[in-house]
Design a protein around this motif. Structure first.
Motif, mmCIF file in Angstrom:
data_model
loop_
_atom_site.group_PDB
_atom_site.id
_atom_site.type_symbol
_atom_site.label_atom_id
_atom_site.label_comp_id
_atom_site.label_asym_id
_atom_site.label_seq_id
_atom_site.Cartn_x
_atom_site.Cartn_y
_atom_site.Cartn_z
ATOM 1 N N MET A 1 43.498 36.063 31.129
ATOM 2 C CA MET A 1 44.303 34.988 31.690
ATOM 3 C C MET A 1 45.086 35.453 32.920
ATOM 4 N N TYR A 2 45.325 36.774 33.004
ATOM 5 C CA TYR A 2 46.090 37.259 34.147
ATOM 6 C C TYR A 2 45.324 37.046 35.442
ATOM 7 N N LYS A 3 43.990 37.051 35.392
ATOM 8 C CA LYS A 3 43.205 36.807 36.601
ATOM 9 C C LYS A 3 43.360 35.349 37.044
ATOM 10 N N LEU A 4 43.398 34.446 36.091
ATOM 11 C CA LEU A 4 43.586 33.036 36.434
ATOM 12 C C LEU A 4 45.015 32.764 36.882
ATOM 13 N N LYS A 5 45.969 33.477 36.329
ATOM 14 C CA LYS A 5 47.363 33.316 36.751
ATOM 15 C C LYS A 5 47.526 33.751 38.204
ATOM 16 N N ALA A 6 46.916 34.879 38.567
ATOM 17 C CA ALA A 6 46.976 35.346 39.957
ATOM 18 C C ALA A 6 46.300 34.355 40.890
ATOM 19 N N LEU A 7 45.183 33.796 40.455
ATOM 20 C CA LEU A 7 44.485 32.796 41.266
ATOM 21 C C LEU A 7 45.353 31.561 41.459
ATOM 22 N N THR A 8 45.948 31.083 40.396
ATOM 23 C CA THR A 8 46.783 29.885 40.470
ATOM 24 C C THR A 8 47.984 30.096 41.385
ATOM 25 N N GLU A 9 48.638 31.240 41.251
ATOM 26 C CA GLU A 9 49.801 31.517 42.096
ATOM 27 C C GLU A 9 49.416 31.611 43.565
ATOM 28 N N VAL A 31 34.177 37.721 38.930
ATOM 29 C CA VAL A 31 34.837 38.699 38.059
ATOM 30 C C VAL A 31 34.805 38.227 36.606
ATOM 31 N N LEU A 32 35.081 36.952 36.379
ATOM 32 C CA LEU A 32 35.070 36.427 35.012
ATOM 33 C C LEU A 32 33.663 36.437 34.415
ATOM 34 N N GLU A 33 32.658 36.146 35.226
ATOM 35 C CA GLU A 33 31.277 36.204 34.738
ATOM 36 C C GLU A 33 30.875 37.638 34.407
ATOM 37 N N GLU A 34 31.338 38.594 35.210
ATOM 38 C CA GLU A 34 31.045 39.999 34.946
ATOM 39 C C GLU A 34 31.695 40.456 33.647
ATOM 40 N N ILE A 35 32.934 40.052 33.432
ATOM 41 C CA ILE A 35 33.619 40.402 32.184
ATOM 42 C C ILE A 35 32.898 39.784 30.997
ATOM 43 N N ASN A 43 35.284 43.470 24.837
ATOM 44 C CA ASN A 43 35.924 44.131 23.690
ATOM 45 C C ASN A 43 37.249 44.763 24.083
ATOM 46 N N ASN A 44 37.330 45.319 25.291
ATOM 47 C CA ASN A 44 38.592 45.883 25.767
ATOM 48 C C ASN A 44 39.659 44.808 25.914
ATOM 49 N N LEU A 45 39.261 43.640 26.416
ATOM 50 C CA LEU A 45 40.214 42.534 26.546
ATOM 51 C C LEU A 45 40.691 42.056 25.177
ATOM 52 N N ILE A 46 39.775 41.968 24.240
ATOM 53 C CA ILE A 46 40.145 41.529 22.886
ATOM 54 C C ILE A 46 41.074 42.551 22.247
ATOM 55 N N ASP A 47 40.753 43.840 22.399
ATOM 56 C CA ASP A 47 41.609 44.883 21.826
ATOM 57 C C ASP A 47 42.995 44.877 22.444
#
Length: 93
Positions: A1-9, A31-35, A43-47
């Motif tokens: 969500m931090y990537k979308l927050k940066a985009l929105t700001e 970037v989101l498609e790559e993740i 898995n890193n994001l979930i952890d």
């Protein structure tokens, strides 16, 4: 969500050109498609989300189990209960 927050700001700034905005949106989508396509990144994001929620006193594993109950298939479909699939947060997301 931090990537979308940066985009929105960034999109909310006054002096952003249309070309810059379109480039920023395309880059964020890539970037989101790559993740999403890389299971290690997901898995890193979930952890990291699990560890963050644990610091807040939330048990995400229990909440996941409450909202995603294990449902047994009908016996006419599969009489052997050992062949059932069990999923957790990593396999679900």
């Amino acid at each position: 969500m931090y990537k979308l927050k940066a985009l929105t700001e960034t999109l909310e700034t006054k002096y952003l050109s249309l070309v810059e905005a379109a480039t920023l949106i395309d880059t964020t989508i890539q970037v989101l498609e790559e993740i999403n396509s890389n299971s290690n990144s997901m898995n890193n994001l979930i952890d990291s989300a699990i560890s963050f929620s644990t610091t807040l006193g939330i048990n995400p594993e229990n909440d996941f189990k409450i909202h995603h109950r294990h449902k047994k298939p009908p016996t006419w479909l599969d009489k052997n209960s050992k062949t059932q699939v069990e999923f957790n947060m990593h396999t679900f997301y």
